[in-house]
Design an enzyme around this catalytic site. Structure first.
Site, short mmCIF file in Angstrom:
data_model
loop_
_atom_site.label_atom_id
_atom_site.label_comp_id
_atom_site.label_asym_id
_atom_site.label_seq_id
_atom_site.Cartn_x
_atom_site.Cartn_y
_atom_site.Cartn_z
N GLY A 108 0.80 -1.22 0.00
CA GLY A 108 0.00 0.00 0.00
C GLY A 108 0.84 1.27 0.00
N ASP B 298 -2.68 -12.92 4.07
CA ASP B 298 -4.06 -12.60 4.43
C ASP B 298 -4.04 -12.28 5.91
OD1 ASP B 298 -6.71 -12.47 5.12
OD2 ASP B 298 -7.24 -14.46 4.36
N TRP C 191 -8.30 -2.21 6.28
CA TRP C 191 -9.45 -1.89 5.43
C TRP C 191 -9.54 -0.37 5.43
CZ3 TRP C 191 -14.06 -5.06 4.00
CH2 TRP C 191 -15.12 -4.28 3.49
N THR C 192 -9.38 0.27 4.28
CA THR C 192 -9.36 1.73 4.22
C THR C 192 -10.55 2.34 3.48
OG1 THR C 192 -7.97 1.63 2.23
CG2 THR C 192 -6.84 1.80 4.36
N THR D 151 -6.39 5.94 13.34
CA THR D 151 -6.98 7.06 12.61
C THR D 151 -7.66 8.07 13.51
OG1 THR D 151 -8.72 7.57 10.98
CG2 THR D 151 -9.07 5.65 12.33
N TYR E 139 -16.24 2.53 9.89
CA TYR E 139 -14.80 2.49 9.75
C TYR E 139 -14.12 2.88 11.07
CZ TYR E 139 -10.11 4.03 8.45
OH TYR E 139 -8.74 4.22 8.40
N TRP F 95 -5.68 12.30 7.16
CA TRP F 95 -5.54 13.06 5.91
C TRP F 95 -4.24 12.67 5.19
CZ3 TRP F 95 -7.79 18.65 5.66
CH2 TRP F 95 -9.06 18.66 6.27
#
Length: 293
Positions: free
Chosen positions: A11, A35, A58-59, A98, A122, A148
């Site tokens: 990523g 995985d 998971w984004t 986050t 999320y 961000w």
């Protein structure tokens, strides 16, 4: 020599972590190679490493609204298994979280110990991961909240603005969401620095890894246009109400940075300085928007 494991190595952040760790003993695990929801494979892979840098996640914020179970499996349950594997082997875990764990209704920067109250699925899935790390690894787990995020690898707001600047006469961008634009390269460098501090006994817990200062999405878009040599007046203001999305977004995503002192590290540099450095990096020009993940 310290042995590093980078999960989510394919990523945007994972690419930068590998660049920062170039020349060190690193195992890179992309989504295709690991995985993250397979606890047995995670346990086997963690064995033999001193530090795990977890960039697997998971984004898809809006996608989580329709599949919260799927998001939680990756961002919560899998992280719990990763933390358990680190506990069993003695590895330090540096895990990315986050600003979405907060409600976004504050008027001053969120401290690391501020109460959490996610607005969307999320955020709830990421909070589950945080709790797993802090509960399983109270002394050797490091939750690094960021926000961000943009970088050279993968789709993100800054790269979108660069593209639109060459395609449209003007763009409309919301000005009622405030945060701290953060270059993924700077985040990678900070995570590696924290890992080094962790091996020297820095206390586990929550650290906020965002740029200093704050701006709106509109302000960030203006800055991107200006850095790229375009007229920032081509960026027009609008509101979040004009862009209804499945998942509600926090209106205030500014994080405080007081806890870096515990790791003997200074807060990260201002967002505007970060952006200037990022857009001067040849990688931004060398890769198309939405490049390999």
């Amino acid at each position: 020599m310290t042995r590093f494991l980078v999960t989510g190595a394919g990523g945007m952040l994972g690419h930068d972590l590998l660049d920062v760790l170039d020349g060190r003993d690193v195992t890179a695990a992309t989504r295709a190679e690991l995985d993250i929801t397979d606890a047995a494979k995670v346990r086997d892979l963690v064995e033999g490493h001193d530090v795990v840098l977890n960039a697997a996640a998971w984004t898809d914020v809006d996608g989580a609204e329709s599949d919260e179970a799927g998001a939680t499996a990756v961002n919560g349950t899998a992280v719990a298994a990763l933390a358990a594997a680190c506990a069993a082997t003695g590895a330090r875990l540096v895990h990315v979280s986050t600003d979405y764990v907060f409600a976004g209704d504050a008027t001053s920067p969120y401290a690391e110990d501020a109460p959490t109250a996610p607005l969307n699925a999320y955020g709830r899935s990421k909070l589950a991961g945080e709790r797993a790390v802090l509960g399983t690894l109270p002394g050797t787990g490091y939750v690094v909240r960021t926000a961000w995020l943009y970088g050279a690898h993968g789709k993100n707001f800054v790269r979108t603005m660069l593209r639109l600047a060459g395609e449209r006469d003007y763009v409309e961008v919301v000005d009622d969401q405030v945060g701290q634009p953060t270059w993924s390269r700077d985040l990678a460098e900070r995570m590696v620095a924290l890992a080094g501090a962790a091996l020297q006994g820095a206390p586990g817990g929550v650290y906020h890894a965002t740029a200093s200062g704050q701006t709106s999405w509109h302000g960030l878009a203006e800055a991107v246009f200006a850095e790229a040599g375009h007229d920032p007046a081509r960026v027009r203001r609008t509101t979040s109400a004009a862009y209804a999305r499945p998942a509600p977004r926090p209106s205030y995503s500014v994080l405080g940075h007081d806890r870096w002192a515990a790791a003997s590290l200074a807060p990260m540099r201002p967002w505007r300085d970060m952006l200037t450095a990022a857009l001067a990096d040849p990688a931004f020009a060398a890769r198309p928007e939405g490049g390999p993940r």
